[in-house]
Design a protein around this motif. Structure first.
Motif, short mmCIF file in Angstrom:
data_model
loop_
_atom_site.label_atom_id
_atom_site.label_comp_id
_atom_site.label_asym_id
_atom_site.label_seq_id
_atom_site.Cartn_x
_atom_site.Cartn_y
_atom_site.Cartn_z
N ASN A 7 0.81 -1.22 0.00
CA ASN A 7 0.00 0.00 0.00
C ASN A 7 0.84 1.27 0.00
N ASP A 8 2.17 1.13 -0.03
CA ASP A 8 3.03 2.31 -0.08
C ASP A 8 3.13 2.81 -1.51
N GLU A 9 3.10 4.14 -1.65
CA GLU A 9 3.22 4.73 -2.99
C GLU A 9 4.67 5.00 -3.35
N PHE A 10 5.50 5.32 -2.34
CA PHE A 10 6.91 5.64 -2.56
C PHE A 10 7.76 4.77 -1.63
N ASP A 11 8.99 4.51 -2.08
CA ASP A 11 9.99 3.80 -1.27
C ASP A 11 9.46 2.46 -0.74
N PHE A 12 9.24 1.54 -1.63
CA PHE A 12 8.73 0.23 -1.24
C PHE A 12 9.66 -0.87 -1.71
N SER A 13 9.36 -2.10 -1.31
CA SER A 13 10.14 -3.27 -1.74
C SER A 13 9.36 -4.00 -2.83
N VAL A 14 10.11 -4.66 -3.70
CA VAL A 14 9.45 -5.38 -4.80
C VAL A 14 9.90 -6.82 -4.84
N LEU A 15 9.04 -7.65 -5.41
CA LEU A 15 9.37 -9.06 -5.63
C LEU A 15 10.07 -9.26 -6.96
N ARG A 16 9.53 -8.59 -8.00
CA ARG A 16 10.12 -8.76 -9.33
C ARG A 16 9.73 -7.55 -10.18
N PHE A 17 10.44 -7.41 -11.27
CA PHE A 17 10.17 -6.35 -12.25
C PHE A 17 9.74 -7.01 -13.57
N GLU A 18 8.93 -6.27 -14.31
CA GLU A 18 8.53 -6.73 -15.63
C GLU A 18 8.71 -5.54 -16.59
N GLU A 19 9.42 -5.80 -17.65
CA GLU A 19 9.71 -4.71 -18.59
C GLU A 19 8.45 -4.39 -19.40
N ILE A 20 8.16 -3.10 -19.53
CA ILE A 20 7.02 -2.65 -20.32
C ILE A 20 7.53 -2.25 -21.69
N LYS A 21 6.96 -2.87 -22.72
CA LYS A 21 7.39 -2.57 -24.08
C LYS A 21 6.45 -1.51 -24.65
N GLU A 22 7.02 -0.46 -25.22
CA GLU A 22 6.22 0.61 -25.81
C GLU A 22 6.31 0.61 -27.31
#
Length: 176
Positions: free
Chosen positions: A161-176
């Motif tokens: 529920n944090d908007e800034f400064d949080f921890s993540v499990l994984r990233f997914e690249e967004i293709k534009e």
């Protein structure tokens, strides 16, 4: 009359009993009232007061059963507060955020097997990640990030529920 005459059938039994069967005078206390017998101590094996483990468990189960209404009330109260917490804090639409990565930094800790990464982003502040998906080593995973690209960051359970400064499990690249 003679000593052994047939007329003397009702002779006192005390006179006929031997002194070996009678109690010695030491066993009686004389004084006011009737004589009382003194109990002699007999040396017998005393039973130890051991509580069997099964008996202990039975007593505990009985005590729990007697307090069952208190336990049920406490469980209901805890369940109510837990459901209230999850109803107010759970937000399924905010489990991920789209962020533009500006820099990636590898952080080494005292433990040589634990490294983490810090990502500086424009929209989300500083993001930390200590795990990599699919069993890839964390150093290789952090080196594959490109600055200036947009990634979808999936938040961890305790910072969802944090908007800034949080921890993540994984990233997914967004293709534009």
């Amino acid at each position: 009359m003679k000593k052994n005459s047939p007329r003397k059938k009702n002779v006192s039994k005390k006179r006929n009993t031997s002194k070996k069967k009678s109690y010695p005078a030491e066993n009686y206390i004389t004084g006011i009232g009737t004589p009382k017998k003194i109990n002699k101590k007999r040396y017998t094996k005393k039973k130890k007061n051991k509580v069997d483990f099964k008996e202990y468990l039975r007593k505990k189960a009985k005590a729990v059963w007697n307090t069952r209404d208190v336990i049920i009330i406490m469980a209901v109260i805890l369940g109510f507060f837990a459901s209230l917490h999850f109803m107010t804090s759970y937000n399924p639409g905010n489990e991920s955020a789209i962020c533009t990565v500006t820099s990636v930094e590898i952080i080494e800790h005292e433990d040589p097997y634990w490294t983490s990464g810090e990502f500086e982003t424009e929209e989300c502040g500083i993001i930390t990640s200590s795990k990599s998906p699919d069993g890839i080593p964390i150093r290789i995973y952090l080196q594959n990030f490109e600055t200036g690209k947009k990634y979808r960051a999936y938040k961890t359970f305790y910072t969802r529920n944090d908007e800034f400064d949080f921890s993540v499990l994984r990233f997914e690249e967004i293709k534009e």
